[in-house]
Design an enzyme around this catalytic site. Structure first.
Site, PDB file in Angstrom:
ATOM      1  N   VAL A 138      41.436  40.139  26.871  1.00  0.00           N
ATOM      2  CA  VAL A 138      42.635  40.187  26.002  1.00  0.00           C
ATOM      3  C   VAL A 138      42.103  40.242  24.368  1.00  0.00           C
ATOM      4  O   VAL A 138      42.765  41.300  23.715  1.00  0.00           O
ATOM      5  CB  VAL A 138      43.576  38.866  26.343  1.00  0.00           C
ATOM      6  CG1 VAL A 138      44.550  38.977  25.075  1.00  0.00           C
ATOM      7  CG2 VAL A 138      44.280  38.908  27.427  1.00  0.00           C
TER       8      VAL A 138
ATOM      9  N   CYS B 251      44.869  36.730  36.857  1.00  0.00           N
ATOM     10  CA  CYS B 251      46.062  36.298  35.968  1.00  0.00           C
ATOM     11  C   CYS B 251      46.856  35.751  37.179  1.00  0.00           C
ATOM     12  O   CYS B 251      47.533  34.577  36.938  1.00  0.00           O
ATOM     13  CB  CYS B 251      46.623  37.406  35.269  1.00  0.00           C
ATOM     14  SG  CYS B 251      45.723  38.025  33.955  1.00  0.00           S
TER      15      CYS B 251
HETATM   16  C1  UGA Z   1      48.623  41.295  35.713  1.00  0.00           C
HETATM   17  C2  UGA Z   1      49.784  41.837  35.073  1.00  0.00           C
HETATM   18  O1  UGA Z   1      50.451  43.171  35.674  1.00  0.00           O
HETATM   19  C3  UGA Z   1      50.119  42.332  33.651  1.00  0.00           C
HETATM   20  O2  UGA Z   1      51.411  42.504  33.152  1.00  0.00           O
HETATM   21  C4  UGA Z   1      49.549  40.748  32.716  1.00  0.00           C
HETATM   22  O3  UGA Z   1      49.458  41.184  31.501  1.00  0.00           O
HETATM   23  C5  UGA Z   1      48.128  40.544  33.493  1.00  0.00           C
HETATM   24  O4  UGA Z   1      48.373  40.465  34.707  1.00  0.00           O
HETATM   25  C6  UGA Z   1      47.979  39.224  32.899  1.00  0.00           C
HETATM   26  O5  UGA Z   1      48.593  38.165  32.771  1.00  0.00           O
HETATM   27  O6  UGA Z   1      46.751  39.296  31.777  1.00  0.00           O
HETATM   28  P1  UGA Z   1      46.204  42.520  36.149  1.00  0.00           P
HETATM   29  O7  UGA Z   1      45.859  41.289  36.532  1.00  0.00           O
HETATM   30  O8  UGA Z   1      45.495  43.420  35.366  1.00  0.00           O
HETATM   31  O9  UGA Z   1      47.622  42.495  35.496  1.00  0.00           O
HETATM   32  O10 UGA Z   1      46.749  43.136  37.600  1.00  0.00           O
HETATM   33  P2  UGA Z   1      47.893  43.979  38.209  1.00  0.00           P
HETATM   34  O11 UGA Z   1      47.934  45.440  38.021  1.00  0.00           O
HETATM   35  O12 UGA Z   1      49.325  43.295  38.041  1.00  0.00           O
HETATM   36  O13 UGA Z   1      47.564  43.443  39.883  1.00  0.00           O
HETATM   37  C7  UGA Z   1      47.675  42.142  40.151  1.00  0.00           C
HETATM   38  C8  UGA Z   1      47.385  42.340  41.835  1.00  0.00           C
HETATM   39  O14 UGA Z   1      48.223  42.662  42.506  1.00  0.00           O
HETATM   40  C9  UGA Z   1      46.010  43.252  42.240  1.00  0.00           C
HETATM   41  O15 UGA Z   1      45.032  42.712  43.158  1.00  0.00           O
HETATM   42  C10 UGA Z   1      46.609  44.260  42.896  1.00  0.00           C
HETATM   43  O16 UGA Z   1      45.939  44.826  43.859  1.00  0.00           O
HETATM   44  C11 UGA Z   1      47.863  43.585  43.379  1.00  0.00           C
HETATM   45  N1  UGA Z   1      49.208  44.394  43.610  1.00  0.00           N
HETATM   46  C12 UGA Z   1      49.643  45.107  42.580  1.00  0.00           C
HETATM   47  C13 UGA Z   1      49.528  44.621  44.978  1.00  0.00           C
HETATM   48  O17 UGA Z   1      48.977  43.964  46.013  1.00  0.00           O
HETATM   49  N2  UGA Z   1      50.702  45.370  45.133  1.00  0.00           N
HETATM   50  C14 UGA Z   1      51.212  45.978  44.160  1.00  0.00           C
HETATM   51  O18 UGA Z   1      52.328  46.865  44.204  1.00  0.00           O
HETATM   52  C15 UGA Z   1      51.009  45.734  42.922  1.00  0.00           C
END
Ligand code: UGA
Length: 485
Positions: free
Chosen positions: A11, A280
């Site tokens: 961040v 996160c």
């Molecule tokens: C997440 C949030 O999306 C951000 O908005 C937030 O700022 C961030 O956390 C944080 O709190 O700092 P991030 O951890 O980078 O971002 O990842 P995501 O893209 O949200 O994915 C999270 C997890 O969910 C991954 O393991 C991904 O593979 C999984 N996922 C995501 C799914 O299994 N299905 C989906 O449809 C979307």
């Protein structure tokens, strides 16, 4: 404006580089001297699109500097962003001691009026604690304001998310803090940044100007936890639906399309898989559950979201077991180590947990990830073998298992994969492939929430020569640097 960013993790680094990109004079500070030395050498500790160029051009133009102490950074800045880590403690509560340490250091050197910005994800009411600590360390109440400005960036697209946000949330209880934060983000809210010829490319869906929302500090803190919990809930929900689809032979992709077409639901974050991971969602869900408990409220839904997420990983291991029968002695090609595609981050990665489960059952696991091999080696060490390509990982394996949604994997040459594998079995935890293409390639295909695809004839004898060839390649398995050494 003169800004300081304390903490140079995901961040802090992204926020610092992007704020400099908006024309501000930014000082980055971190108490990890190795990390600071690395940054001074121009090395970037994280894999993030556009970050290297933003860091380098803003350093060259003198807008991004590294401060040698918090004291110096605070004295010369009017806005101080706190972006230090808040890792989970054993009880699930976030460890706020780093935030407290920064607040006390800032309190000692505040001088003339400053805005202290909470960027790290923290529980509601943390802004009040920061204020108290600052005053205990000598900062007069009228010399500062604490503002919550949560970050919504996703790893892999963090720079774009920062510069082209869906919304900027400013939680300020006083008018001075809100006004200064409006000024910080003015190049985005006026759209001035987007007309610059060297601006980072705009995503197709971005409307033109960033929307800035001013709320109370409490509401802003809640917006962050509530948003992450809601997104995690969407993922657990669709995973549960995928499991029902498997039970009745329906196709979850079709269900997602039908649900997502309702604009009230939306199609994003409805991708079923092996559960969410990362630094996160898992941490924020636990922290938010505790917030509810401390308010004397039962928020059982959060428990279910967490439970479903754990269940999804275990269910996937069972799926692999049902495809291969005994895992003991089987060779499994595991494609993907990062918690999602586009990043080298393996924190709370479901891929790592699943690979460890395979190892515990006596399987021989060969792993490959385009970016996360070095980080994974620190955790998996010599429990697994490390291949230099997806094809090398599959050479002679009883099955290929897909654990991370890398675009590279979706574009694999399936004919080559088929020839490399000992048995033509693919178990896809991310639904990267279409059943038809797997059938055309002669592969048995297991995925999430979709019927299994089995080719009519799956003789594999024609590929023995290719297997031998790939096994030779396998012997040249690349060794990646051992970071733990
Ligand atoms: C997440 C949030 O999306 C951000 O908005 C937030 O700022 C961030 O956390 C944080 O709190 O700092 P991030 O951890 O980078 O971002 O990842 P995501 O893209 O949200 O994915 C999270 C997890 O969910 C991954 O393991 C991904 O593979 C999984 N996922 C995501 C799914 O299994 N299905 C989906 O449809 C979307």
């Amino acid at each position: 404006m003169k800004l300081a960013v304390v903490g140079s993790g995901y961040v802090g680094l992204v926020a610092g580089a992007c704020l400099a990109e908006l024309g501000h004079e930014v000082q980055l500070v971190d108490n990890d001297s190795d990390k600071m030395a690395m940054l001074l050498r121009g090395e970037i500790p994280i894999h993030e699109q556009y970050l290297p160029e933003l860091m380098s051009r803003n350093r060259q133009q003198g807008r991004l500097r590294f401060a040698d102490s918090i004291a110096n950074a605070v004295k010369t800045s009017s806005v101080i962003f706190i972006a230090v880590g808040t890792p989970a403690l054993v009880n699930g509560a976030p460890d706020l001691s780093y935030v407290e340490a920064v607040a006390s250091a800032v309190g000692q050197h505040v001088g003339e009026f400053k805005v202290i910005v909470e960027k790290s994800t923290v529980p509601v009411l943390t802004h009040q604690e920061i204020g108290k600590v600052m005053m205990l360390n000598g900062a007069p109440a009228e010399s500062f304001e604490v503002v919550s400005n949560p970050e919504f960036l996703r790893e892999g697209t963090a720079v774009t998310d920062f510069l082209f946000p869906d919304r900027i949330v400013v939680g300020a209880d006083g008018s001075r803090g809100a006004a200064m934060l409006r000024q910080v983000y003015e190049p985005l809210t006026s759209g001035a940044y987007y007309s610059q010829s060297d601006a980072i490319p705009r995503p197709a869906t971005f409307s033109g100007k960033a929307r800035l929302l001013v709320t109370s500090a409490k509401s802003a803190e809640l917006i962050k936890h509530a948003s992450n919990s809601f997104l995690a809930m969407k993922i657990s929900f669709i995973n549960a639906i995928a499991n029902i689809c498997e039970a009745v032979g329906a196709d979850v992709q079709e269900v997602c399309e039908g649900m997502g077409a309702d604009s009230r639901i939306g199609e994003r974050f409805l991708r079923p898989g092996i559960g969410y991971g990362g630094s996160c969602f898992p941490k924020d869900l636990l922290a938010f559950r505790l917030v509810a408990e401390e308010c004397g409220l039962e928020f059982g839904l959060l428990n279910e979201v967490i439970k479903l997420n754990e269940y999804q990983r275990n269910r996937f291991v069972r799926k692999v077991r049902s495809a291969l029968w005994n895992l003991k002695g089987k060779k499994i090609a595991a494609l993907g180590l990062a918690f999602k595609g586009g990043t080298d981050d393996i924190r709370e990665s479901p891929a790592i947990a699943i690979i460890q489960a395979f190892c515990n059952e006596g399987a021989e696991v060969v792993v490959y990830d385009p970016e996360a091999m070095e980080r994974a080696r620190c955790v998996l060490q010599d429990k697994v073998q490390y291949a230099n390509s997806p094809y090398a990982a599959c050479a002679g394996a009883h099955a290929m298992v897909v654990l991370t949604d890398w675009q590279d994997f979706a574009e694999l040459d399936l004919g080559l994969i088929r020839r490399a594998l000992r048995h033509p079995i693919v178990i896809d935890g991310r639904n990267l492939f279409r059943r038809e293409q797997m059938l055309a390639a002669g592969l048995h295909y297991y995925s999430i929430g979709r019927p299994t695809a089995a080719p009519a004839k799956s003789s594999h004898s024609d590929s023995q020569a290719a297997v031998e060839e790939m096994l030779t390649e396998m012997r040249s398995v690349e060794s990646v640097p051992n970071l733990s050494a």
